[in-house]
Design a protein around this motif. Structure first.
Motif, short mmCIF file in Angstrom:
data_model
loop_
_atom_site.label_atom_id
_atom_site.label_comp_id
_atom_site.label_asym_id
_atom_site.label_seq_id
_atom_site.Cartn_x
_atom_site.Cartn_y
_atom_site.Cartn_z
N ARG A 31 0.86 -1.18 0.00
CA ARG A 31 0.00 0.00 0.00
C ARG A 31 0.90 1.23 0.00
NH1 ARG A 31 -2.84 -3.73 3.21
NH2 ARG A 31 -1.57 -3.23 5.03
N VAL A 32 0.57 2.20 -0.83
CA VAL A 32 1.44 3.35 -1.02
C VAL A 32 0.62 4.64 -0.93
CG1 VAL A 32 3.09 4.49 -2.57
CG2 VAL A 32 2.96 1.98 -2.51
N TRP A 33 1.14 5.61 -0.18
CA TRP A 33 0.48 6.90 -0.02
C TRP A 33 1.43 8.03 -0.43
CZ3 TRP A 33 0.14 2.92 3.39
CH2 TRP A 33 -1.13 2.51 3.83
N ARG A 34 0.87 9.06 -1.02
CA ARG A 34 1.57 10.34 -1.16
C ARG A 34 1.11 11.22 -0.01
NH1 ARG A 34 0.08 11.68 -5.99
NH2 ARG A 34 -1.71 12.91 -5.31
N VAL A 35 2.07 11.71 0.77
CA VAL A 35 1.74 12.38 2.03
C VAL A 35 2.25 13.82 2.01
CG1 VAL A 35 2.09 12.34 4.54
CG2 VAL A 35 1.84 10.18 3.27
N GLU A 36 1.33 14.74 2.32
CA GLU A 36 1.69 16.15 2.49
C GLU A 36 2.08 16.36 3.95
OE1 GLU A 36 1.58 18.09 -0.14
OE2 GLU A 36 0.46 16.78 -1.51
N LEU A 37 3.14 17.13 4.16
CA LEU A 37 3.64 17.35 5.51
C LEU A 37 3.36 18.78 5.97
CD1 LEU A 37 7.14 15.64 5.18
CD2 LEU A 37 5.06 14.66 6.19
N ARG A 38 3.13 18.91 7.26
CA ARG A 38 2.95 20.23 7.84
C ARG A 38 4.22 21.06 7.61
NH1 ARG A 38 1.21 18.82 12.56
NH2 ARG A 38 -0.98 19.09 11.99
N GLY A 39 4.03 22.28 7.17
CA GLY A 39 5.17 23.12 6.88
C GLY A 39 5.66 22.99 5.45
#
Length: 351
Positions: A31-39
């Motif tokens: 399972r693979v996610w593209r993740v946005e990070l705070r900042g």
């Protein structure tokens, strides 16, 4: 119900706090996610899943990919894989550098071949044991290939069994330590501003790089998108690969490309997707059924491989009889099933 993002507190402290996660398409094995990070910033989170068909279990596949990514990190300027930013072995989770993919270019193969050679050249004898050795064809594969000829009423030249036994010996990976991707297919690569980078190293191993250079000739044998590369484009990619290897190692590529192609020819498991490998004798199925994988059938894949090996071995000292048998088998398949299509040309690579 959305699958929760499996990122531990320790990984959050290491790479940052997620604000948004998008589940991406992937194989049943992960399972693979593209993740946005705070900042600001992005990462890729990949979790190795249970199941997924034949082959090693999830823990072994996780360990294999992590080990391969750490070896691949030796390549810099440019890199050949995304950077590994953190791992959580208990959950089989890795956090990877996010790469902007520029998409498929019409002339994609030379850059692909260059990065493949750079990947292969990263390791050597001191790395033995860091990854499993490549698994080559076996005596059972040779027996299945000979049985296929018998089932199709194609006479087997007397020298072929000995040639196949010697071929299997020559393909033994024990003396080779190139870092093999394991599934270097279109789709397991990203075209970035600094060159091609490979992803999905769950099947990585150490062996002879020629078994993956052979993909261009033999039709990408572990890939759903089988394709044909011929004439000038084929000569160019092989020249790029060999020149890159020579510039990095100071030596010529070891081994015989004809051996590598013949090895793929006799492997029935290279006719089906990974979930169906190591289950039945797939070459034995060919006379009675034509099973599809992607847009190409097993018989179409096999005819292409037979033609490649026949062409490579006309004047080959050690595979001459196999070449004659391959040509006869290809002719018999086309005679019995005249609607078989050639593999798609390389410029039809899926986008």
């Amino acid at each position: 119900m959305p699958t929760p993002l499996p990122i531990s507190g320790e990984l959050r402290s290491l790479v940052g706090s997620p604000t948004e996660a998008t589940l991406l398409d992937s194989s049943p094995r992960s399972r693979v996610w593209r993740v946005e990070l705070r900042g600001g910033g992005r990462v890729i989170v990949k979790q190795i899943a249970d199941g997924g068909g034949a082959g090693p279990g999830a823990d072994a596949r996780f360990a294999r990919e992590v080990a391969a990514l750490r070896l691949a990190a030796r390549a810099t300027r440019p890199a050949v894989a995304p950077a590994l930013l953190g791992t959580d072995p208990a959950s089989r989770v890795m956090v990877l550098e996010h790469l902007d993919d520029l998409g498929v270019a019409d002339d994609w193969m030379p850059g692909y071949a260059e990065s493949l050679a750079r990947l292969h050249a990263l390791t050597g004898p001191p790395d033995a044991g860091t990854l499993p050795a490549w698994s080559g064809p076996t005596a059972a594969d040779a027996e299945s290939f000979l049985a296929l000829a018998k089932a199709l009423d194609v006479p087997v030249p007397p020298a072929v069994p000995r040639e196949l036994a010697d071929l299997i010996d020559r393909l033994d990976p024990a003396s080779h330590h190139a870092l093999l991707h394991g599934d270097p297919c279109p789709g397991n690569d990203l075209r970035t501003a600094t060159g091609v980078r490979f992803v999905d190293f769950e099947q990585a191993s150490l062996g002879n790089g020629l078994v993956e250079l052979a993909y261009f000739r033999i039709g990408f044998p572990t890939c759903w998108c089988a394709m044909s590369v011929t004439a000038a484009p084929l000569a160019e990619v092989e020249d790029v690969y060999r020149a890159t290897w020579r510039s990095l190692t100071g030596t010529d590529v070891p081994g015989d490309l004809a051996d590598a192609c013949a090895g793929w020819l006799i492997r029935g498991d290279a006719l089906v997707e990974r979930a169906h490998r190591e289950s039945v004798d797939h070459l034995a199925r060919v006379p009675t059924e034509d099973f599809a994988w992607g847009h190409v059938s097993a018989r179409e894949r096999l005819v292409h491989r037979l033609g490649v090996v026949a062409g490579q071995t006309r004047d080959h000292d050690r595979l001459h009889a196999l070449g004659h048998l391959s040509a006869a088998l290809a002719a018999r398949l086309r005679e019995r099933w005249p609607t078989l299509r050639p593999l798609p040309a390389h410029d039809t690579r899926p986008r």
